[in-house]
Design a protein around this motif. Structure first.
Motif, PDB file in Angstrom:
ATOM      1  N   LEU B  29      17.231  -0.636   7.935  1.00 30.51           N
ATOM      2  CA  LEU B  29      16.215  -1.588   8.689  1.00 30.51           C
ATOM      3  C   LEU B  29      16.371  -1.649  10.267  1.00 30.51           C
ATOM      4  O   LEU B  29      15.719  -2.313  10.860  1.00 30.51           O
ATOM      5  CB  LEU B  29      16.089  -2.863   8.182  1.00 30.51           C
ATOM      6  N   ILE B  54       7.239  -6.750   6.027  1.00 33.48           N
ATOM      7  CA  ILE B  54       7.150  -5.195   6.140  1.00 33.48           C
ATOM      8  C   ILE B  54       8.596  -4.584   6.020  1.00 33.48           C
ATOM      9  O   ILE B  54       8.593  -3.452   5.456  1.00 33.48           O
ATOM     10  CB  ILE B  54       6.660  -5.097   7.568  1.00 33.48           C
ATOM     11  N   ASP B  55       9.428  -5.531   6.218  1.00 31.59           N
ATOM     12  CA  ASP B  55      11.072  -4.830   6.030  1.00 31.59           C
ATOM     13  C   ASP B  55      11.024  -4.953   4.246  1.00 31.59           C
ATOM     14  O   ASP B  55      11.536  -4.124   3.728  1.00 31.59           O
ATOM     15  CB  ASP B  55      11.970  -5.960   6.427  1.00 31.59           C
ATOM     16  N   LEU B  57       8.769  -4.403   2.173  1.00 36.42           N
ATOM     17  CA  LEU B  57       8.226  -2.888   1.644  1.00 36.42           C
ATOM     18  C   LEU B  57       9.442  -1.837   2.022  1.00 36.42           C
ATOM     19  O   LEU B  57       9.585  -1.094   1.071  1.00 36.42           O
ATOM     20  CB  LEU B  57       7.216  -2.551   2.287  1.00 36.42           C
ATOM     21  N   GLU B  58      10.274  -1.800   2.876  1.00 34.28           N
ATOM     22  CA  GLU B  58      11.214  -0.717   3.122  1.00 34.28           C
ATOM     23  C   GLU B  58      12.344  -1.034   2.150  1.00 34.28           C
ATOM     24  O   GLU B  58      12.935  -0.224   1.595  1.00 34.28           O
ATOM     25  CB  GLU B  58      11.735  -1.025   4.713  1.00 34.28           C
ATOM     26  N   PHE B  60      12.358  -2.398  -1.001  1.00 34.62           N
ATOM     27  CA  PHE B  60      11.932  -1.876  -2.126  1.00 34.62           C
ATOM     28  C   PHE B  60      12.287  -0.407  -2.154  1.00 34.62           C
ATOM     29  O   PHE B  60      12.997   0.006  -3.297  1.00 34.62           O
ATOM     30  CB  PHE B  60      10.543  -2.047  -2.462  1.00 34.62           C
ATOM     31  N   VAL B  61      11.806   0.614  -1.373  1.00 29.71           N
ATOM     32  CA  VAL B  61      11.993   1.945  -1.083  1.00 29.71           C
ATOM     33  C   VAL B  61      13.379   2.305  -1.213  1.00 29.71           C
ATOM     34  O   VAL B  61      13.833   3.065  -1.959  1.00 29.71           O
ATOM     35  CB  VAL B  61      11.039   2.544  -0.259  1.00 29.71           C
ATOM     36  N   ASP B  73       6.770  -6.149  -7.630  1.00 27.07           N
ATOM     37  CA  ASP B  73       6.574  -7.300  -6.669  1.00 27.07           C
ATOM     38  C   ASP B  73       6.551  -8.520  -7.284  1.00 27.07           C
ATOM     39  O   ASP B  73       6.235  -9.686  -6.636  1.00 27.07           O
ATOM     40  CB  ASP B  73       5.256  -7.042  -5.759  1.00 27.07           C
TER      41      ASP B  73
END
Lengths: 168, 95
Positions: B29, B54-55, B57-58, B60-61, B73
């Motif tokens: 991040l 937004i972080d 989402l990152e 999760f990946v 989610d």
């Protein structure tokens, strides 16, 4: 092969000159992935200032073109999901539904929320044809990651990841 | 009942995992901070570490990439703290 021409793209996207950066869609899996074309000509307005003695397409505009291709994949996916839902309702209810009013799909185009790890490998110049490849990845809530890459011929010129949000 | 040795090993493994999670969060991040400054129970979002959706989402990946563990989610509370994340990973990791 053309899946969507410029006029059809204009019906789907709200972008207009000088900011519509997508000429044609040649591959499309709604909601999943797609490939579009942007032909770069010396007549583009941005070449006047970028740069007066060396014409290079601004990298951010290539990112924008990729984002617009993403919007096409996203919107067609949403449209398809809506149609399927409508059909299901029509099939189960067998009611004579009023034909749904023309949905203004362009109002559903989402927003760009993050640009990550974007690499610009090679300058894009007038005469180049950009192949814009996008693939939607993980989604969390209303956010999705999108893997994007732009090619000129077989050469990758831009590669990275976007995050986009649906319109809340 | 665990022996002293077993308990010690378990604790060490746990510490390794939380350290790794912190390092990953900071690296992926692009946080401008020392991973060691993140405490195990500090909230990651909002006032804690200041992460946003937004972080998330990152994250999760990243967690999926690094540990092969998928987070859905509907269980966002997993991201409550490094400890909760570690618990979830240990529960769901493929041996």
């Amino acid at each position: 092969m053309t899946v969507m021409n410029a006029d059809e793209i204009r019906k789907l996207l709200p972008h207009r000159w000088p900011f519509l950066l997508l000429d044609r869609v040649i591959e499309l899996k709604p909601g999943v992935s797609g490939v579009g074309i942007k032909n770069v000509t010396i007549s583009e307005p941005f070449f006047e200032g970028h740069f007066p003695t060396e014409s290079i397409m601004p990298g951010v505009l290539i990112v924008e073109a990729l984002a617009q291709m993403t919007a096409v994949v996203y919107c067609t996916g949403a449209l398809q999901a809506m149609r399927e839902a409508e059909q299901e309702v029509a099939a189960t209810a067998e009611a004579q539904l009023e034909p749904a009013e023309e949905i203004d799909i362009s109002s559903r185009v989402g927003y760009l929320v993050a640009i990550r790890d974007m690499k610009f490998m090679k300058p894009v110049v007038p005469g180049d044809q950009l192949l814009l490849k996008v693939k939607i990845g993980r989604s969390v809530g209303i956010l999705s990651k999108v893997n994007v890459a732009a090619y000129v011929g077989k050469v990758c010129v831009v590669e990275g990841t976007l995050s986009v949000s649906q319109r809340p | 009942m665990l022996t002293y040795q077993e308990t010690k090993e378990k604790a060490e493994k746990r510490r390794e995992l939380t350290q790794r999670i912190k390092a990953i969060i900071v690296e992926r991040l692009n946080l401008d901070m020392d991973p060691n400054l993140i405490t195990d129970d500090q909230p990651l979002f909002g006032r804690g570490l200041g992460l946003d959706s937004i972080d998330a989402l990152e994250l999760f990946v990243v967690i999926e990439d690094e540990f092969g563990v998928t987070i859905y989610d509907d269980n966002m509370e997993v991201f409550g703290s490094v400890n909760k994340l570690a618990d979830y990973i240990l529960e769901n990791i493929e041996e």
